[in-house]
Scaffold this motif. Sequence first.
Motif, PDB file in Angstrom:
ATOM      1  N   ASN A 206       5.493  -5.604  -3.349  1.00 52.32           N
ATOM      2  CA  ASN A 206       6.361  -5.603  -4.794  1.00 52.32           C
ATOM      3  C   ASN A 206       5.507  -5.258  -6.031  1.00 52.32           C
ATOM      4  O   ASN A 206       4.924  -6.307  -6.396  1.00 52.32           O
ATOM      5  CB  ASN A 206       7.570  -6.571  -5.138  1.00 52.32           C
ATOM      6  N   PRO A 207       5.504  -4.037  -6.796  1.00 54.12           N
ATOM      7  CA  PRO A 207       4.554  -4.044  -7.932  1.00 54.12           C
ATOM      8  C   PRO A 207       5.330  -4.392  -9.125  1.00 54.12           C
ATOM      9  O   PRO A 207       4.530  -4.379 -10.133  1.00 54.12           O
ATOM     10  CB  PRO A 207       4.532  -2.501  -7.993  1.00 54.12           C
ATOM     11  N   SER A 218      -6.388   1.027 -12.996  1.00 55.71           N
ATOM     12  CA  SER A 218      -6.480   0.617 -11.447  1.00 55.71           C
ATOM     13  C   SER A 218      -5.227  -0.040 -10.854  1.00 55.71           C
ATOM     14  O   SER A 218      -4.785   0.115 -10.015  1.00 55.71           O
ATOM     15  CB  SER A 218      -7.705  -0.305 -11.157  1.00 55.71           C
ATOM     16  N   GLN A 219      -4.659  -0.899 -11.944  1.00 59.12           N
ATOM     17  CA  GLN A 219      -3.194  -1.513 -11.248  1.00 59.12           C
ATOM     18  C   GLN A 219      -2.163  -0.718 -11.318  1.00 59.12           C
ATOM     19  O   GLN A 219      -1.511  -0.834 -10.394  1.00 59.12           O
ATOM     20  CB  GLN A 219      -3.020  -2.616 -12.390  1.00 59.12           C
ATOM     21  N   ARG A 224       1.506   2.554  -7.680  1.00 60.66           N
ATOM     22  CA  ARG A 224       2.103   3.913  -7.396  1.00 60.66           C
ATOM     23  C   ARG A 224       2.158   3.825  -5.810  1.00 60.66           C
ATOM     24  O   ARG A 224       2.810   4.188  -5.247  1.00 60.66           O
ATOM     25  CB  ARG A 224       1.233   4.869  -7.932  1.00 60.66           C
ATOM     26  N   TRP A 225       1.041   3.273  -5.149  1.00 57.19           N
ATOM     27  CA  TRP A 225       0.688   3.214  -3.751  1.00 57.19           C
ATOM     28  C   TRP A 225       1.763   2.327  -3.095  1.00 57.19           C
ATOM     29  O   TRP A 225       2.348   2.454  -2.135  1.00 57.19           O
ATOM     30  CB  TRP A 225      -0.762   2.829  -3.370  1.00 57.19           C
ATOM     31  N   ALA A 229       4.626   3.145  -0.361  1.00 56.47           N
ATOM     32  CA  ALA A 229       4.813   2.120   0.607  1.00 56.47           C
ATOM     33  C   ALA A 229       6.211   1.773   1.015  1.00 56.47           C
ATOM     34  O   ALA A 229       6.649   1.995   1.942  1.00 56.47           O
ATOM     35  CB  ALA A 229       3.909   0.982   0.871  1.00 56.47           C
ATOM     36  N   ILE A 230       6.889   1.492  -0.238  1.00 55.26           N
ATOM     37  CA  ILE A 230       8.069   0.879  -0.111  1.00 55.26           C
ATOM     38  C   ILE A 230       9.003   2.033   0.151  1.00 55.26           C
ATOM     39  O   ILE A 230       9.989   1.890   1.086  1.00 55.26           O
ATOM     40  CB  ILE A 230       8.572   0.224  -1.530  1.00 55.26           C
ATOM     41  N   ALA A 231       8.863   3.298  -0.443  1.00 53.23           N
ATOM     42  CA  ALA A 231       9.641   4.514  -0.215  1.00 53.23           C
ATOM     43  C   ALA A 231       9.654   4.751   1.411  1.00 53.23           C
ATOM     44  O   ALA A 231      10.582   5.165   1.891  1.00 53.23           O
ATOM     45  CB  ALA A 231       9.403   5.219  -1.176  1.00 53.23           C
ATOM     46  N   ALA A 232       8.420   4.645   1.702  1.00 43.40           N
ATOM     47  CA  ALA A 232       8.196   5.334   2.964  1.00 43.40           C
ATOM     48  C   ALA A 232       8.804   4.166   4.146  1.00 43.40           C
ATOM     49  O   ALA A 232       9.453   4.687   5.114  1.00 43.40           O
ATOM     50  CB  ALA A 232       6.713   5.275   3.403  1.00 43.40           C
TER      51      ALA A 232
END
Length: 291
Positions: A206-207, A218-219, A224-225, A229-232
Amino acid sequence: MAVAPIIPIGRVLRAARVVGSSPPGRPLQDALAGGVQETGCVDDRRRSSRKGGRRAVRTVSRVGPPLLSGPARTRAAGLLVSLGAVVVVLGALSFHQSRPGSLDRAVDGAVISAYGSHLGVAAWLAAPGAGLPAAVCTAVIALACLATGRANGALLAVAAVCLSVGVVELVLKPLVARTYDGFLCFPSGHATAAFALAGTVTVLVNPSRTNPSRMHASQRVRARWALAAIAASVGLACVVACAVIALRWHYFTDTVAGAAVGIGTVTGLALVLDTPRVRSLLARASTRHTA
């Protein structure tokens, strides 16, 4: 007349093991006095720094940060109640039924028509919610958490799938007794496992823990990654749910109830694992001592 002090035999035996690995010139009396703390590893004793006759020990806890932030815990509690209500309502409507409801007929027909005769594809797409693939995904997530020092995340990954699927197969299916072609179907076990995995990924990556305005470049990339991952994971869970409908294993409401059970189990476990008592127990179990 002076009387020699009586030294317990246990201390003598420990001293005999320690002296063999102590630096040259180390007096036997210091070992007998308890100046050396045993670690079970000779190399650690040789490399350890000593201060006041005792080894300096650094304690490292590998519990990991809380799974939910403060405000998120309140929202999670509300979500858990809502998901429980969804399961109860759908279970009451499906109780001892063997035919689809009006909502099922509307959605199931569209999904079955979309897949057409491509049932082999549907079987492959439903596979991530089956036992072995779900277990493999769970193991990968748990090992990644352990490697990054998040024992609470590893426990969440393992317990979420096992507990949610166990509740579905052992409690809800026999209780509601809804059937599809003679087989118990409410809730969908495939959908439960898939959404439990998706919920676990969402909690772990969870971002939203960091204010976006305070994020470094970088954060932001990591956020975004994380969102990807959540969407995938959520998208894959939806694909699994549609596939079991196309295969005529479940009705649409079966998959909705399965999603509610899977996500609800993750939410409840995250709330429990964040309690001070459980975190304290995990800290004791996962703490390691380093020199």
